[in-house]
Design an enzyme around this catalytic site. Structure first.
Site, PDB file in Angstrom:
ATOM      1  CE  LYS A 125      57.412  28.762  91.727  1.00  0.00           C
ATOM      2  NZ  LYS A 125      57.310  27.532  92.527  1.00  0.00           N
ATOM      3  CG  ASP A 165      54.125  26.908  90.351  1.00  0.00           C
ATOM      4  OD1 ASP A 165      54.617  26.491  91.405  1.00  0.00           O
ATOM      5  OD2 ASP A 165      53.237  27.780  90.318  1.00  0.00           O
TER       6      ASP A 165
END
Length: 424
Positions: A125, A165
């Protein structure tokens, strides 16, 4: 002290201020404690200690110039958490709330989610505390290019493949993928979530929301149930929420709510296709507030509140982490909910999970329920590697199959209590 308790103690001592990461690890490890403590090989080989420590944390500065010529500096991150199964894979979040804690928890969760898909992907991430809201296209472009100027040396199609995201959509992916190609003199599909006209996959935008609903359909089927006559509350108003609503309408459910950071809208008549089209224009094009829905249609707007106080059968929290706290969970119980599936990453607190599961509500965590997005990112990687392009029908069929497989794994391993129920 059992092995799980020892591992959690290590996290709390080493990173006492990383509350989200501690929460994510606690949720996973405690659910596995009975199994792990019965198998001493895990402790002998320090498996949990390896699982809780990222393989690599990259932090860097991101200087960029705004339209007034002023230099700004943000923090950039990439957490390459676990690459045992394949290249690191996970989104990129641009939001003022982004910290190392946020991204460690998301990368940890992503590792398990990616493993469930059956596609060879590790977990990662990344992101920045940059806020794209209120910025011009030129400012966002300059930031994205500066971000990639450092990050490009740490990623690649066989190393780490970032995606979008919160705060990172097609525009931002386009700027970053373009800068990556310029710097490396290579078109290799390193970023996913690209526009389908230049290497992206059809259905990627819809994937997380559609996948959530496909998982819900499987859960209902497992319990001898269906969407017929079911009412659903949905939180959030981004891609996940709105495309979940689109698929819910298609499958015959009645959607009652939608929300944003300001509050939620309750439409007792149900959000139909016409209202949804208006919502998509409001949120995706005009970037408006959800309160405007109540001005356009006969609906109630509840400022500063969450939709879990509305009576319904199914709850799909799709906004952000910890949006369902213990008071919300008590509402879900008192309002007669039967199913709760996580569309966001860790939207339920540990206490909230305990409340709803103790009450007999079927609960499916996001590592399974919202895996549709990364599944189609994995399919985009496959298309890029083969220099091919799949139809939306094929991608949708593959997505549905992956969610069915994930559900079957949940049933297989979640039925080990032997009482006829499934602990997802």
């Amino acid at each position: 002290m059992g092995y799980v308790s020892k591992a959690l103690e290590i996290i709390s001592q080493r990173d006492p201020n990383q509350e989200l990461f501690n929460q994510a690890a606690t949720e996973v490890f405690e659910s596995l404690s009975n199994y792990i403590d019965r198998n001493p090989a895990y402790e002998q080989n320090k498996v949990l200690e390896r699982m809780i420590e990222p393989e690599r944390i990259i932090q860097f500065r991101v200087p960029w110039q705004d339209d007034k010529g002023i230099i700004n500096v943000n923090r950039g991150f990439r957490i390459q958490f676990n690459g045992a199964l394949g290249p690191y894979k996970g989104g990129t979040r641009f939001h003022p709330s982004v910290t190392l804690d946020t991204l460690k928890f998301l990368a940890f969760e992503q590792t398990f989610k990616n493993a469930l898909t059956g596609i060879p992907m590790g977990g990662g991430k990344g992101g920045s505390d940059f806020d794209p809201k209120g910025k011009s296209d030129s400012e966002v472009m300059r930031f994205c290019q500066s971000y990639v100027n450092e990050l490009h040396r740490h990623i690649g199609p066989n190393t780490d493949v970032p995606a979008g995201d919160i705060g990172v959509g097609g525009r931002e992916i386009g700027y970053m993928a373009g800068q990556m190609r310029k710097l490396t003199n290579s078109w290799d599909g390193t970023w996913t979530g690209k526009n389908y006209k230049w290497g992206g996959s059809l259905m990627r935008t819809q994937a997380t929301g559609y996948g959530l609903v496909y998982m819900t359909a499987e859960v209902l089927k497992q319990h001898g149930d269906s969407f017929e006559g079911k009412t659903v509350t949905v939180s959030g108003s981004g891609n996940v929420s709105l495309y979940a609503i689109e698929k819910l309408i298609e499958l015959g459910a009645k959607v009652l709510t939608v929300s944003d950071s300001g509050g939620y809208v309750y439409d007792p008549a149900g959000i139909d296709s016409e209202k949804l089209a208006w919502l998509m224009e409001l949120k995706f094009e005009k970037r408006g507030r959800i309160s405007e829905f109540a001005e356009k249609y006969p609906a109630e707007y509840h400022a500063g509140k969450r939709p879990w106080e509305v009576n319904a059968d199914i709850a799909l929290p799709c906004a952000t982490q910890n949006e369902v706290e213990i008071a919300d969970a008590k509402h879900l119980v008192s309002e007669g909910y039967k199913y709760v599936l996580e569309g966001a990453n860790m939207p339920l607190t540990v206490d909230a999970i305990e409340v709803i599961t103790r009450a007999g509500i079927v609960y499916v965590p996001g590592k399974a329920a919202n895996a549709g997005g990364v599944s189609v990112s994995g399919l985009e990687m496959a298309q890029n590697a083969g220099f091919t392009f799949w139809s939306s029908e094929r991608v949708d069929e593959e997505l549905k199959h992956i969610m069915e497989v994930i559900h079957s794994l949940c049933v297989e391993f979640g039925s080990m209590r032997g009482d006829g129920t499934v602990d997802y």
